[in-house]
Design an enzyme around this catalytic site. Structure first.
Site, short mmCIF file in Angstrom:
data_model
loop_
_atom_site.label_atom_id
_atom_site.label_comp_id
_atom_site.label_asym_id
_atom_site.label_seq_id
_atom_site.Cartn_x
_atom_site.Cartn_y
_atom_site.Cartn_z
N PRO A 21 32.53 -111.57 -1.21
CA PRO A 21 31.34 -111.97 -0.43
C PRO A 21 31.27 -111.31 0.94
CG PRO A 21 32.29 -113.87 -1.53
CD PRO A 21 33.25 -112.74 -1.75
N CYS A 22 30.07 -110.87 1.29
CA CYS A 22 29.87 -110.14 2.55
C CYS A 22 29.20 -110.99 3.63
CB CYS A 22 29.03 -108.90 2.29
SG CYS A 22 27.30 -109.27 1.83
#
Length: 250
Positions: A70-71
């Site tokens: 996840p960014c």
């Protein structure tokens, strides 16, 4: 070669792996809509719900692990919590899984901001489990997309498995670059295009362009979200192709 997919989303990167003849052993994705897409496209392949449940004891051993963690906490558009944030902090699980499964390669993806917001942590964690890594920034525009969409791609492998005489997987030059695939980047590592922001780039693009509308069909927003969270498949296909070429040259 078998592939394990982490943070799979709707499987955009996995489409690239499939196109190269790689076989999926398992996926891991928590989003219900994305899980349904995976189950439909790869029937019979296990789709695990939580990366914290992935262990060598309960999944098939694979040659390559692929996935973008996840960014949201790393992205410039996010809250700025960084790689220790609630969502991007799941990188620690990614590293744990690599240390547990010991795949021959891992292909890790994230936003360009990772270079200033966590790449040191990623490299440090990989070093602790005995993995070396190469990384670079790939714009989707270099593979024919009508937008820049720069992403960091990192290829990791056990440090003892590669000698200094072998050509780096992602570096320009050498035999691997000579045998570049047709869908490879049009300008190696020099492409920082302004063109994709101009109408000329859209006109030159022969593929579909996703438009944001509020009156689409069923699951339109789910589909748009999955595309937004995913990676451009030709980028992953090129990187995986380089890995397979490296294997054949070894």
């Amino acid at each position: 070669m078998y592939v394990g997919s982490l943070f799979s989303g709707a499987g955009l990167g996995d489409i690239a792996a499939e196109a190269l003849g790689l076989s999926h052993a398992w996926f891991c994705e928590c989003d219900p809509y994305a899980r349904a897409v995976l189950a439909k496209r790869w029937p019979g392949v296990p789709v695990h719900l939580d990366v914290r449940d992935i262990h060598a004891q309960n999944v098939k051993q694979v040659d390559i692990v692929i996935g973008g963690f996840p960014c949201q906490d790393i992205s410039c558009a996010g809250p700025g919590a960084g790689i220790t944030g609630k969502r991007s902090g799941l990188w620690s699980e990614y590293a744990r899984i690599l240390g547990d499964l010991r795949p021959r390669y891992a292909v890790v993806e994230n936003v360009k901001a990772l270079l200033g917001r966590g790449i040191d942590r990623v490299l440090g964690d990989l070093a602790e489990i005995g993995y070396d890594a190469e990384w670079d920034v790939f714009p989707a525009a270099a593979f024919g997309a009508p937008h820049l969409r720069e992403r960091v791609i990192l290829v990791a492998y056990p440090g003892s498995d590669r000698g200094p005489a072998r050509a780096p997987i992602l570096a320009p030059g050498g035999d691997l670059a000579t045998h570049r695939q047709p869908d490879g980047p049009v300008d190696w590592n020099g492409l920082r295009l302004e063109g994709p922001r101009a109408q000329a780039a859209v006109s030159a693009h022969r593929g579909p362009v996703v438009c944001r509308v509020d009156d689409g069909g069923p699951h339109w927003l789910d589909r748009l979200r999955c595309l937004g969270n995913g990676i451009t498949p030709p980028v992953v296909r090129w990187v995986l192709g380089r890995i397979m070429t490296a294997e054949n040259c070894a």
